[in-house]
Design a protein around this motif. Structure first.
Motif, short mmCIF file in Angstrom:
data_model
loop_
_atom_site.label_atom_id
_atom_site.label_comp_id
_atom_site.label_asym_id
_atom_site.label_seq_id
_atom_site.Cartn_x
_atom_site.Cartn_y
_atom_site.Cartn_z
N UNK A 73 -8.91 1.24 -4.31
CA UNK A 73 -7.77 1.89 -4.96
C UNK A 73 -7.36 3.20 -4.31
N UNK A 74 -8.33 3.96 -3.80
CA UNK A 74 -7.99 5.23 -3.15
C UNK A 74 -8.99 5.52 -2.04
N UNK A 75 -8.46 5.95 -0.90
CA UNK A 75 -9.29 6.29 0.25
C UNK A 75 -8.79 7.57 0.88
N UNK A 76 -9.73 8.47 1.20
CA UNK A 76 -9.39 9.74 1.86
C UNK A 76 -10.11 9.81 3.20
N UNK A 77 -9.37 9.89 4.27
CA UNK A 77 -9.95 10.02 5.60
C UNK A 77 -10.31 11.48 5.86
N UNK A 78 -11.36 11.76 6.63
CA UNK A 78 -11.78 13.14 6.89
C UNK A 78 -10.80 13.87 7.81
N UNK A 90 0.83 -1.20 0.00
CA UNK A 90 0.00 0.00 0.00
C UNK A 90 0.86 1.25 0.00
N UNK A 91 0.37 2.28 -0.70
CA UNK A 91 0.95 3.62 -0.61
C UNK A 91 0.12 4.40 0.42
N UNK A 92 0.79 5.08 1.33
CA UNK A 92 0.05 5.85 2.33
C UNK A 92 0.60 7.27 2.42
N UNK A 93 -0.33 8.22 2.65
CA UNK A 93 -0.03 9.63 2.91
C UNK A 93 0.54 10.37 1.71
N UNK A 94 1.18 9.67 0.81
CA UNK A 94 1.65 10.23 -0.46
C UNK A 94 1.42 9.20 -1.55
N UNK A 95 1.13 9.69 -2.74
CA UNK A 95 0.97 8.79 -3.88
C UNK A 95 1.98 9.16 -4.95
N UNK A 96 2.89 8.23 -5.26
CA UNK A 96 3.87 8.47 -6.31
C UNK A 96 3.72 7.50 -7.47
N UNK A 128 -3.93 5.33 0.45
CA UNK A 128 -4.77 5.85 1.53
C UNK A 128 -4.13 7.09 2.11
N UNK A 129 -4.94 8.13 2.33
CA UNK A 129 -4.42 9.38 2.87
C UNK A 129 -5.57 10.15 3.50
N UNK A 130 -5.37 11.45 3.69
CA UNK A 130 -6.40 12.32 4.25
C UNK A 130 -6.93 13.28 3.18
#
Length: 334
Positions: free
Chosen positions: A315-320, A146-152, A162-164
């Motif tokens: 594929x992509x998730x944004x936390x509030x 998984x890629x987290x907090x940044x997507x490259x 997954x990020x915010x």
């Protein structure tokens, strides 16, 4: 071949990684049928014999997860790594944690080493300027990542992200400052042109456009040192700032203290991430709160489900996110 063939010999003959051969030996469903056939054909060609004792030793690392973080010096990433590690530990998985120090070459080496040592999955908060080498290694190994907090890497079907909701965060901060009476708001920090900077800045730009106010951006390293310097580089008519992260905001707090400027009255300030220091310094620093604990737990749960049941995270998730208003923007003492 005079010596007994090894997994490395099989991998070389089949043109795959050592990890892929291991997955075939474990009958993992993660390996494509054609790859499995190629590996078994290579085993037959060189006379490789499955060693159960070695297999038992390999199984000891089946509960090992690799975690590569771009900057462990930043408390935001440190907290994420800590919670993720503890959540996985509670489920019986050990975590190998490494800091890439924003170096894509080092990142690729770290990921390659973790794959060689048999990690079952990877979580990566990636360094920028990676040409794809690191994630190509993971793709060849065929393990969940998984890629987290940044997507490259754009292959989010293969490497879920997954990020915010960073855009919503900067919009919240900007509206709050306007409501507090700010006339001209700057966006301070973040390297210009990077996806994470543009994302965190986008809500700010949208709110100022809606209000008919011209933006002012001052980009640079996301550090306290840059925040201190930024205080002396703002136009005189700028009376508020949305910061790329809390490190920049804390640096600006120090810079304004040296200049005798009172935050919350003479200048209004909002950071981003809501690290612990924001509620410990004086004046208290307003920030966009990201529930990193719940986020890390959700990432761990998603990764565990992927490893154990094959259920891939979206594929992509944004936390509030939420605004945590404190003295630096309101001028009030809670």
């Amino acid at each position: 071949m005079s010596r007994r063939p090894t997994i490395l010999d099989v991998a070389a003959r089949a043109g795959v990684s050592k990890s892929t051969v291991s997955l075939v030996l474990q009958n993992s469903a993660q390996v494509k049928a054609e790859t499995r056939e190629a590996v078994r054909a290579a085993m037959a060609e060189i006379g490789y014999v499955y060693n159960r004792a070695a297999a038992q030793m390999r199984s000891q690392t089946a509960g090992l997860v690799g975690l590569v973080i771009n900057d462990l010096r930043n408390p935001f990433f440190t907290e994420f790594a800590t919670v993720l590690q503890m959540t996985l530990a509670a489920k019986g998985y050990a975590t190998v944690i490494a800091n890439s120090d924003e170096d894509p070459d080092l990142q690729a080496k770290l990921i390659g080493s973790m794959i060689e040592h048999g990690v079952s999955a990877l979580v990566v908060s990636p360094a920028y300027d990676d040409a794809g080498d690191a994630f190509d290694q993971i793709a060849r190994a065929g393990i969940p990542a998984m890629q987290v907090l940044r997507k490259t890497d754009p292959r989010t079907g293969l490497f879920p992200f997954a990020s915010f909701d960073y855009a919503a965060g900067s919009a919240l901060a900007t509206r709050h400052l306007l409501d507090q009476g700010a006339k001209r708001i700057a966006f301070v920090g973040g390297m210009e042109g990077r996806a994470i900077t543009e994302e965190r800045k986008s809500g700010y730009l949208a709110e100022l456009k809606r209000a008919g106010i011209a933006p002012f951006t001052h980009h640079g390293r996301s550090s306290r040192a840059f925040g201190v310097e930024a205080v002396n580089n703002l136009p005189d008519d700028v009376d508020a700032a949305v910061c790329f992260n809390d490190l920049v905001a804390l640096g600006m707090l120090s810079g304004f203290a040296r200049a005798g400027v009172e935050l919350g009255r003479d200048f209004r300030l909002v950071g981003f991430d809501d690290i612990e220091d924001c509620a410990q310094v004086w004046p208290l620093v307003s920030s966009i709160g990201c529930d990193i604990e719940s986020f890390a737990q959700d990432v761990a749960d998603g990764l565990l489900a992927w490893m154990q049941t094959g259920e891939t995270p979206p594929p992509e998730h944004r936390a509030p996110v939420e605004l945590i208003a404190r003295t630096s923007s309101t001028g009030t003492i809670d």
